[in-house]
Write an enzyme that holds these catalytic residues in place. Structure first.
Site, PDB file in Angstrom:
ATOM      1  N   ASN A  44     -14.057  17.389  -0.324  1.00 55.26           N
ATOM      2  CA  ASN A  44     -14.276  16.681  -1.587  1.00 55.26           C
ATOM      3  C   ASN A  44     -15.122  17.574  -2.495  1.00 55.26           C
ATOM      4  OD1 ASN A  44     -15.242  15.055  -3.676  1.00 55.26           O
ATOM      5  ND2 ASN A  44     -15.596  13.274  -2.377  1.00 55.26           N
ATOM      6  N   CYS A  50     -16.862  12.431  -9.934  1.00 57.71           N
ATOM      7  CA  CYS A  50     -15.518  12.816  -9.520  1.00 57.71           C
ATOM      8  C   CYS A  50     -14.459  12.492 -10.570  1.00 57.71           C
ATOM      9  CB  CYS A  50     -15.168  12.140  -8.210  1.00 57.71           C
ATOM     10  SG  CYS A  50     -16.376  12.463  -6.895  1.00 57.71           S
ATOM     11  N   HIS A  67      -7.935  12.213  -7.084  1.00 53.07           N
ATOM     12  CA  HIS A  67      -9.171  12.846  -6.640  1.00 53.07           C
ATOM     13  C   HIS A  67      -9.144  12.968  -5.129  1.00 53.07           C
ATOM     14  CE1 HIS A  67     -13.241  13.642  -5.600  1.00 53.07           C
ATOM     15  NE2 HIS A  67     -13.541  12.408  -5.292  1.00 53.07           N
TER      16      HIS A  67
END
Length: 343
Positions: free
Chosen positions: A299, A122, A268
């Site tokens: 996500n 990520c 993020h």
């Protein structure tokens, strides 16, 4: 005395354009609930996610990347032939070799640029952005295409109550080019490998290939499960909330930016509670626009920051020239934060 001629690049670098691609299929929480014992209210309260996008068979890692890249190149006002390097961050391209970056470079008509993939979870977009900045300043590329792309639906265990609702698919891309002023700040990045077990692939590819049912996890029908991403939710949450706020502050300090000087915060998109906690810890003023793309996108790992950036600009919640703090963090555990000027 060295005989090597010094490199000549631009004084600084900046993001010149951004583009995104979200798969056409929108998946509400009700679909996730078909295989786990939970509720829409629980998923929303724990993560902030209401829907996510899942790719179909035609929406490959390469296809989504090409779509996002075309938009970013057009937004930057350059031609594909001017791209000198293509950097792709992904953990869900299933061909070990060749790098998907080479295919993408060819499909967008970029000529013969340097092209490679990176695996930084990520935080991958931040890693790619930092590499691109270095290329521009060093002079090895005039323009660099940085892509974050994932098909995490391929690596989601739909029977895992802790993660089944988290992940989505998509691609985000930016073009990084030369600048006479600093528009990408110093990167604060690093890793904490002692915590690598908190986010990981359930089994290695070679272990899964053997298919030993006595050693591998099985699904509800007794079949060996395909490798998936798993995490220790509470440990990751605590780390992100307490440690990543410190990293974000370090990035602000490195760039000489105070919280009140920020216009936008793009973390993020891992969890809405993490985002809200970081906003509180950093004491961001109310005028700072905070990306909360996770509600409808889920996500998307390496794609989450550029996708959130693209949406903020497209909806008018942010504007060109705004000063933004971006921070990515995830599997590794790895992280990268910097301050940028939005394109």
């Amino acid at each position: 005395m060295s005989k090597i001629k010094p490199s000549k690049g631009a004084p600084y670098a900046r993001i010149l354009g951004v583009g995104g691609y979200r798969p056409t299929r929108v998946v509400p929480n009700e679909v996730i609930l078909e295989k786990i014992d939970s509720s829409d209210e629980w998923i929303r309260s724990r993560s902030g996610i209401a829907t996510r996008h899942w790719a179909d068979a035609t929406e490959t890692v390469a296809m989504m990347s090409v779509e996002a890249s075309g938009k970013a190149i057009a937004d930057a006002g350059i031609s594909p032939e001017q791209i000198g390097a293509v950097i792709v961050s992904t953990v869900s391209h299933f061909k070990q070799t060749p790098a998907v970056a080479t295919e993408i470079a060819d499909r967008i008509g970029a000529g013969k640029p340097a092209a490679f993939d990176i695996s930084a979870g990520c935080a991958g977009f931040g890693y790619g952005l930092t590499l691109a900045k270095g290329m521009i300043v060093e002079g090895s590329a005039a323009y660099v295409l940085v892509i974050g792309v994932e098909r995490l639906s391929d690596l989601t265990d739909l029977e895992d109550r802790a993660t089944a609702f988290l992940f989505g698919d998509g691609a985000g891309a930016v073009v990084v080019g030369p600048s006479d002023e600093p528009h990408i700040g110093p990167t604060v990045w690093g890793s904490e490998g002692d915590k690598s077990e908190t986010i990981k692939q359930t089994v290695a590819w070679d272990q899964w290939r053997v298919g030993d049912v006595a050693q591998l996890p099985l699904d509800s029908s007794g079949e060996v499960k395909f490798p998936a991403i798993t995490q220790e939710g509470q440990a990751v949450f605590r780390w992100a909330v307490f440690e990543m706020a410190k990293v974000a502050q370090q990035a602000l300090d490195a760039a000489g930016i105070a919280p009140e000087d920020l216009d936008v915060f793009i973390p993020h998109q891992a969890n809405m509670r993490i985002i809200d906690s970081m906003v509180k810890t950093l004491k961001l003023p109310e005028h700072v626009t905070v990306a909360r793309d996770i509600e409808t996108t889920g996500n998307t790992s390496a794609a989450s920051i550029p996708l959130a950036m693209e949406r903020l600009l497209a909806t008018g919640q942010a504007k060109s020239g705004d000063t933004a703090l971006v921070i990515g963090f995830g599997a590794g555990l790895v992280y990268a934060a910097t301050v940028v000027t939005l394109p």
